[in-house]
Design an enzyme around this catalytic site. Structure first.
Site, mmCIF file in Angstrom:
data_model
loop_
_atom_site.group_PDB
_atom_site.id
_atom_site.type_symbol
_atom_site.label_atom_id
_atom_site.label_comp_id
_atom_site.label_asym_id
_atom_site.label_seq_id
_atom_site.Cartn_x
_atom_site.Cartn_y
_atom_site.Cartn_z
ATOM 1 C CD GLN A 1 -2.804 -1.151 -0.092
ATOM 2 O OE1 GLN A 1 -3.225 -0.108 -0.608
ATOM 3 N NE2 GLN A 1 -3.050 -2.347 -0.625
ATOM 4 C CG HIS B 1 -1.150 2.786 -3.894
ATOM 5 N ND1 HIS B 1 -1.659 2.603 -5.155
ATOM 6 C CD2 HIS B 1 -1.544 1.710 -3.167
ATOM 7 C CE1 HIS B 1 -2.333 1.463 -5.200
ATOM 8 N NE2 HIS B 1 -2.286 0.899 -4.012
ATOM 9 C CD GLU C 1 -8.003 2.955 0.060
ATOM 10 O OE1 GLU C 1 -8.314 2.906 -1.137
ATOM 11 O OE2 GLU C 1 -6.882 3.346 0.458
ATOM 12 C CG HIS C 2 -7.095 -1.123 1.775
ATOM 13 N ND1 HIS C 2 -6.433 0.003 1.303
ATOM 14 C CD2 HIS C 2 -7.730 -1.657 0.701
ATOM 15 C CE1 HIS C 2 -6.663 0.130 -0.004
ATOM 16 N NE2 HIS C 2 -7.449 -0.853 -0.384
ATOM 17 C CG ASP D 1 -5.314 -3.258 -3.846
ATOM 18 O OD1 ASP D 1 -6.239 -2.614 -3.317
ATOM 19 O OD2 ASP D 1 -4.137 -3.204 -3.456
ATOM 20 C CG HIS E 1 -49.477 22.211 1.892
ATOM 21 N ND1 HIS E 1 -48.984 23.460 1.566
ATOM 22 C CD2 HIS E 1 -48.464 21.328 1.642
ATOM 23 C CE1 HIS E 1 -47.740 23.339 1.145
ATOM 24 N NE2 HIS E 1 -47.397 22.051 1.180
#
Length: 412
Positions: free
Chosen positions: A255, A258, A308-309, A340, A399
């Site tokens: 990870q 990235h 995220e993970h 992924d 109404h």
């Protein structure tokens, strides 16, 4: 975003991982600056259309002598190695299978006598997809966004990618997508949102991108729908004494690769594992190894961080899983890399703490609920008993008058 420094035994007051509020503040750093940069670009494209789009694209991404749209012949001619093509097809198939079972059920109920209310799920008509291709092309992101959209029944998919390499074009061809634009950044998002003479506007924009793409999506979100803002990749690994240090390190490194602003965090209650992994990831400033007092503390830290993970590499992962609420995807005894590419589950996930209130991109991201209400005379009579008093309290006499008129008409 700023990369986190590696420090064993951290988690003090100054550590952004120590508390959800501080983490959110640090992880959102830089987005305000990106919005400042993106705002005039978005406004310019909205005002001047293709002329501004071309100027910003050539200034930021290079010349576009052939125009914005990638020709059909270019898509048809795109090629990748045979094993890559086979992997793409397997990925597409898995995402399609996982997406198709997610369709929510339409509902219909007579909640009030004589009034039938329905909730139907219908597909969004047109969706724009952002596919990163600047620093590294990500054809897998096109799979993860386009396949659930197709499964939902979206009529039109428009793809924007600043550098339309063969791998991305092959995925587009495999999915039957022929509307691909060689644009990106804030200018591309603005073109999809507001439309230009050469690009029709869409109803929703999804997909990852850099900080300026994210900022532009936020800026246009009052005009079109967007998915969650996508930030740098994140993983939290919770591991105990039984975990393999080499595998923990491998997942953290996967990870972290990235980019320097990605964040990878190991939380363990075992000092031996902590020391071993610290050695294996030495030199990576965006990887942190923290020693905690218990797995319960590790889970509490993860819940505040909302990654995220989240990987659970412990002897009894199901026990920890029962307490997880805040994570994009939880990987039970396996690597986030499986998700992924190969699981069929989306890798377009909330980052920056947004997993506290949202989840990954799925079929429902490309659907919208349409309500249908039917009421005959019996239903209007029942409604009048509710509408009359409440309309009076809220100062909306017309109404109540609207229902009175219907009942008077039916009695005539």
């Amino acid at each position: 975003m700023v990369g986190a420094s590696r420090a064993q035994g951290g988690g003090g007051v100054g550590d952004p991982r120590a508390a959800g509020g501080e983490a959110g503040a640090v992880r959102a750093a830089g987005l305000d600056e990106a919005i400042t940069v993106a705002a005039p670009i978005v406004a310019d494209v909205r005002e001047r259309g293709d002329e501004a789009l071309l100027e910003w694209t050539e200034r930021l991404d290079g010349p576009r002598p052939g125009g914005f749209r990638v020709p059909a012949e270019r898509i048809a001619a795109a090629a990748v190695e045979d094993d890559v093509l086979e992997a793409m097809r397997r990925m597409i198939a898995a995402v399609r299978v996982f997406s198709e079972v997610q369709r929510p059920r339409d509902t219909s109920v007579e909640a009030v006598p004589g009034i039938v209310s329905e909730r139907r799920w219908v597909a969004i008509d047109a969706v724009g997809i952002c596919v990163p291709s600047g620093r590294a092309p990500l054809p897998s992101s096109l799979v993860m966004t386009a396949v659930p959209a197709q499964a939902a029944g979206v009529r039109r998919l428009a793809v924007m990618t600043p550098r339309p390499v063969d791998a991305i074009l092959v995925v587009a061809r495999e999915l039957g997508i022929d509307e691909v634009y060689a644009i990106g950044g804030a200018q591309g998002v603005a073109a999809l949102a507001f439309g230009t003479a050469s690009i029709e506007p869409v109803d929703k924009i999804v997909g990852p991108g850099n900080a300026y793409v994210t900022a532009a999506k936020l800026l246009v979100s009052s005009h079109v729908g967007i998915d969650h803002p996508a930030g740098p990749s994140e993983v939290v690994v919770i591991a105990d004494a039984g975990a393999d240090p080499a595998l923990c390190a491998a997942d953290l490194l996967a990870q972290a690769e990235h980019g320097p602003d990605s964040e990878a965090l190991l939380l363990t209650d075992d000092p031996v594992l902590s020391a071993a992994v610290t050695t294996l990831v030495d030199g990576y400033d965006n990887i942190t190894v923290d020693l905690v007092s218990s797995l319960e503390e590790a889970l509490a830290r993860s819940e505040a961080y909302a990654p995220e993970h989240l990987e659970l590499l412990v002897a009894d992962p199901e026990a920890l899983l029962a307490g997880v609420r805040n994570a994009g995807t939880v990987f039970v005894g396996t690597s986030a890399v499986v998700g992924d590419y190969a699981a069929g589950a989306t890798h377009v996930l909330p980052t920056g703490g947004l997993a506290r209130a949202s989840g990954g991109l799925g079929l429902e991201s490309f659907l919208k609920p349409l309500q249908v209400v039917r009421a005959g005379t019996v239903g209007v009579v029942a409604a009048q008993q509710v509408v009359g008093p409440l309309a009076r309290v809220e100062g909306l006499p017309l109404h109540a008058a609207a229902l009175d008129a219907r009942l008077a008409g039916s009695a005539a």
